[in-house]
Every structure is written in C-alpha cells, then in structure tokens.
Design a protein around this motif. Structure first.
Motif, PDB file in Angstrom:
ATOM      1  N   ILE A  50     -14.429  -6.666   7.086  1.00 28.95           N
ATOM      2  CA  ILE A  50     -13.525  -6.821   5.833  1.00 28.95           C
ATOM      3  C   ILE A  50     -12.649  -5.320   6.013  1.00 28.95           C
ATOM      4  O   ILE A  50     -11.544  -5.199   5.876  1.00 28.95           O
ATOM      5  N   LEU A  51     -13.428  -4.412   6.143  1.00 33.05           N
ATOM      6  CA  LEU A  51     -13.135  -3.148   6.095  1.00 33.05           C
ATOM      7  C   LEU A  51     -11.956  -2.827   7.329  1.00 33.05           C
ATOM      8  O   LEU A  51     -10.757  -2.338   7.105  1.00 33.05           O
ATOM      9  N   ILE A  52     -12.435  -3.426   8.445  1.00 31.63           N
ATOM     10  CA  ILE A  52     -11.687  -3.156   9.652  1.00 31.63           C
ATOM     11  C   ILE A  52     -10.146  -3.959   9.316  1.00 31.63           C
ATOM     12  O   ILE A  52      -9.227  -3.516   9.807  1.00 31.63           O
ATOM     13  N   LEU A  53     -10.364  -5.321   8.992  1.00 32.67           N
ATOM     14  CA  LEU A  53      -9.209  -6.100   8.990  1.00 32.67           C
ATOM     15  C   LEU A  53      -8.152  -5.264   7.654  1.00 32.67           C
ATOM     16  O   LEU A  53      -7.091  -5.321   8.087  1.00 32.67           O
ATOM     17  N   GLY A  54      -8.777  -4.764   6.789  1.00 31.36           N
ATOM     18  CA  GLY A  54      -7.875  -3.997   5.885  1.00 31.36           C
ATOM     19  C   GLY A  54      -7.431  -2.948   6.236  1.00 31.36           C
ATOM     20  O   GLY A  54      -6.144  -2.704   6.085  1.00 31.36           O
ATOM     21  N   VAL A  55      -8.006  -2.005   7.085  1.00 39.34           N
ATOM     22  CA  VAL A  55      -7.175  -1.033   7.770  1.00 39.34           C
ATOM     23  C   VAL A  55      -6.135  -1.416   8.737  1.00 39.34           C
ATOM     24  O   VAL A  55      -5.100  -0.856   8.846  1.00 39.34           O
ATOM     25  N   TYR A  56      -6.639  -2.513   9.465  1.00 39.31           N
ATOM     26  CA  TYR A  56      -5.439  -2.862  10.245  1.00 39.31           C
ATOM     27  C   TYR A  56      -4.323  -3.345   9.527  1.00 39.31           C
ATOM     28  O   TYR A  56      -3.028  -3.182  10.221  1.00 39.31           O
ATOM     29  N   VAL A  57      -4.487  -4.036   8.523  1.00 37.93           N
ATOM     30  CA  VAL A  57      -3.290  -4.647   7.718  1.00 37.93           C
ATOM     31  C   VAL A  57      -2.601  -3.484   7.244  1.00 37.93           C
ATOM     32  O   VAL A  57      -1.230  -3.317   7.385  1.00 37.93           O
ATOM     33  N   MET A  58      -3.209  -2.229   6.720  1.00 35.80           N
ATOM     34  CA  MET A  58      -2.712  -1.280   6.022  1.00 35.80           C
ATOM     35  C   MET A  58      -1.802  -0.407   7.181  1.00 35.80           C
ATOM     36  O   MET A  58      -0.927   0.291   6.831  1.00 35.80           O
ATOM     37  N   ALA A  59      -2.285  -0.484   8.440  1.00 42.48           N
ATOM     38  CA  ALA A  59      -1.683   0.256   9.297  1.00 42.48           C
ATOM     39  C   ALA A  59      -0.423  -0.407   9.936  1.00 42.48           C
ATOM     40  O   ALA A  59       0.446   0.462  10.474  1.00 42.48           O
ATOM     41  N   GLU A  60      -0.376  -1.723   9.879  1.00 46.86           N
ATOM     42  CA  GLU A  60       0.749  -2.459  10.404  1.00 46.86           C
ATOM     43  C   GLU A  60       1.880  -2.721   9.414  1.00 46.86           C
ATOM     44  O   GLU A  60       2.831  -3.176   9.639  1.00 46.86           O
ATOM     45  N   ILE A  61       1.667  -2.129   7.858  1.00 52.31           N
ATOM     46  CA  ILE A  61       2.892  -2.336   7.032  1.00 52.31           C
ATOM     47  C   ILE A  61       3.982  -0.970   7.438  1.00 52.31           C
ATOM     48  O   ILE A  61       3.808  -0.256   7.985  1.00 52.31           O
ATOM     49  N   ASP A  62       5.283  -1.621   7.161  1.00 50.14           N
ATOM     50  CA  ASP A  62       6.555  -0.926   7.396  1.00 50.14           C
ATOM     51  C   ASP A  62       6.590  -0.217   6.307  1.00 50.14           C
ATOM     52  O   ASP A  62       7.045  -0.396   5.246  1.00 50.14           O
ATOM     53  N   TYR A  63       6.347   1.188   6.291  1.00 48.78           N
ATOM     54  CA  TYR A  63       6.449   1.873   4.889  1.00 48.78           C
ATOM     55  C   TYR A  63       7.691   2.405   4.808  1.00 48.78           C
ATOM     56  O   TYR A  63       7.955   3.186   3.533  1.00 48.78           O
ATOM     57  N   SER A  64       8.494   2.179   5.580  1.00 51.67           N
ATOM     58  CA  SER A  64      10.035   2.925   5.471  1.00 51.67           C
ATOM     59  C   SER A  64      10.675   1.920   4.622  1.00 51.67           C
ATOM     60  O   SER A  64      11.761   2.289   3.969  1.00 51.67           O
ATOM     61  N   SER A  65      10.155   0.710   4.286  1.00 44.13           N
ATOM     62  CA  SER A  65      10.919  -0.152   3.461  1.00 44.13           C
ATOM     63  C   SER A  65      10.053  -0.488   2.234  1.00 44.13           C
ATOM     64  O   SER A  65       9.039  -0.963   2.262  1.00 44.13           O
ATOM     65  N   THR A  66      10.649  -0.141   0.984  1.00 49.33           N
ATOM     66  CA  THR A  66       9.792  -0.410  -0.138  1.00 49.33           C
ATOM     67  C   THR A  66       9.770  -2.200  -0.343  1.00 49.33           C
ATOM     68  O   THR A  66       8.729  -2.427  -0.584  1.00 49.33           O
ATOM     69  N   THR A  67      10.833  -2.734   0.001  1.00 46.36           N
ATOM     70  CA  THR A  67      10.545  -4.347  -0.073  1.00 46.36           C
ATOM     71  C   THR A  67       9.483  -4.765   0.740  1.00 46.36           C
ATOM     72  O   THR A  67       8.908  -5.753   0.367  1.00 46.36           O
ATOM     73  N   THR A  68       9.325  -4.168   1.816  1.00 44.18           N
ATOM     74  CA  THR A  68       8.113  -4.926   2.539  1.00 44.18           C
ATOM     75  C   THR A  68       6.809  -4.107   2.377  1.00 44.18           C
ATOM     76  O   THR A  68       5.482  -4.763   2.269  1.00 44.18           O
ATOM     77  N   ALA A  69       6.850  -2.949   2.032  1.00 44.97           N
ATOM     78  CA  ALA A  69       5.566  -2.080   1.583  1.00 44.97           C
ATOM     79  C   ALA A  69       4.770  -2.608   0.515  1.00 44.97           C
ATOM     80  O   ALA A  69       3.668  -2.548  -0.023  1.00 44.97           O
ATOM     81  N   LEU A  70       5.543  -2.652  -0.846  1.00 47.36           N
ATOM     82  CA  LEU A  70       5.043  -2.760  -2.075  1.00 47.36           C
ATOM     83  C   LEU A  70       4.460  -3.880  -2.355  1.00 47.36           C
ATOM     84  O   LEU A  70       3.363  -3.558  -2.988  1.00 47.36           O
ATOM     85  N   PRO A  71       4.647  -5.027  -2.019  1.00 46.33           N
ATOM     86  CA  PRO A  71       3.754  -6.175  -2.268  1.00 46.33           C
ATOM     87  C   PRO A  71       2.350  -6.058  -1.561  1.00 46.33           C
ATOM     88  O   PRO A  71       1.402  -6.450  -2.094  1.00 46.33           O
TER      89      PRO A  71
END
Length: 108
Positions: A50-71
């Motif tokens: 679960i930790l590895i999957l969480g890190v993977y998901v958080m690394a793949e988020i596009d943080y340049s867009s609030t609409t994408t990152a915030l949810p």
C-alpha cells in the motif's frame, strides 16, 4: 485435425498440472508454519504494498494544475485521517477512493 484422445489427454494434463500447482501451498504450509521470516513477511508486505502504491500515485500527480492535484491530495488526507480514526485499511481505502472519485469528477 487432432484426435479426440489427443485433446482429452492435453486437457487432462493441463488440469493435473493446475491441480498440483494449487495444492503445493497447502503442502508447504505446515513446513513454514513456525518460520519467523514468513511471519514477518505476512505482517509487513500488505502495508508495504500500500505504501509503494501510494508513493507511486503521489509521484504521478500533475502538481502544476490545481484542478488535477487537489482531488488526489484531499483524498490522501481523508484516507490518512480515516485510517487514524478507525484503524481499518479496507475502510480507509474505500472512503479515500470514493472521495477522490467524487472530487475529481463532480467537484473540480
């Protein structure tokens, strides 16, 4: 065209191999029952996965867009809070995933 005997023997061999492969874990269970390494792996692998999957998901988020990152970020916080409150991984993941889906599709 292969004969009926050939087809039936191929199905029989495949079924036999499948049955044996499914039976092996039950046979070695008694051998590994008191093994400390197996007990440690059984305790740590689920949370590690679960930790590895969480890190993977958080690394793949596009943080340049609030609409994408915030949810995703809100859902991650909700997941941690629910898990801290109830100590139930299934409930935490279910509520966190539902939060992410609702926020990503209907709010942002």
């Amino acid at each position: 065209m292969p004969s009926i005997a050939y087809i039936l023997s191929a199905i029989g061999i495949a079924a036999g191999i499948t049955f044996i492969l499914r039976l092996i874990p039950f046979g070695i269970k008694s051998i590994l029952k008191d093994n400390k390494l197996i007990a440690d792996l059984a305790a740590w692998i689920p949370m590690g996965a679960i930790l590895i999957l969480g890190v993977y998901v958080m690394a793949e988020i596009d943080y340049s867009s609030t609409t994408t990152a915030l949810p995703y970020l809100i859902a991650a916080v909700v997941t941690v809070l629910v898990h801290s409150w109830r100590k139930n991984i299934a409930l935490s993941l279910l509520i966190g995933t539902a939060t992410c889906v609702v926020l990503a599709n209907w709010v942002f």
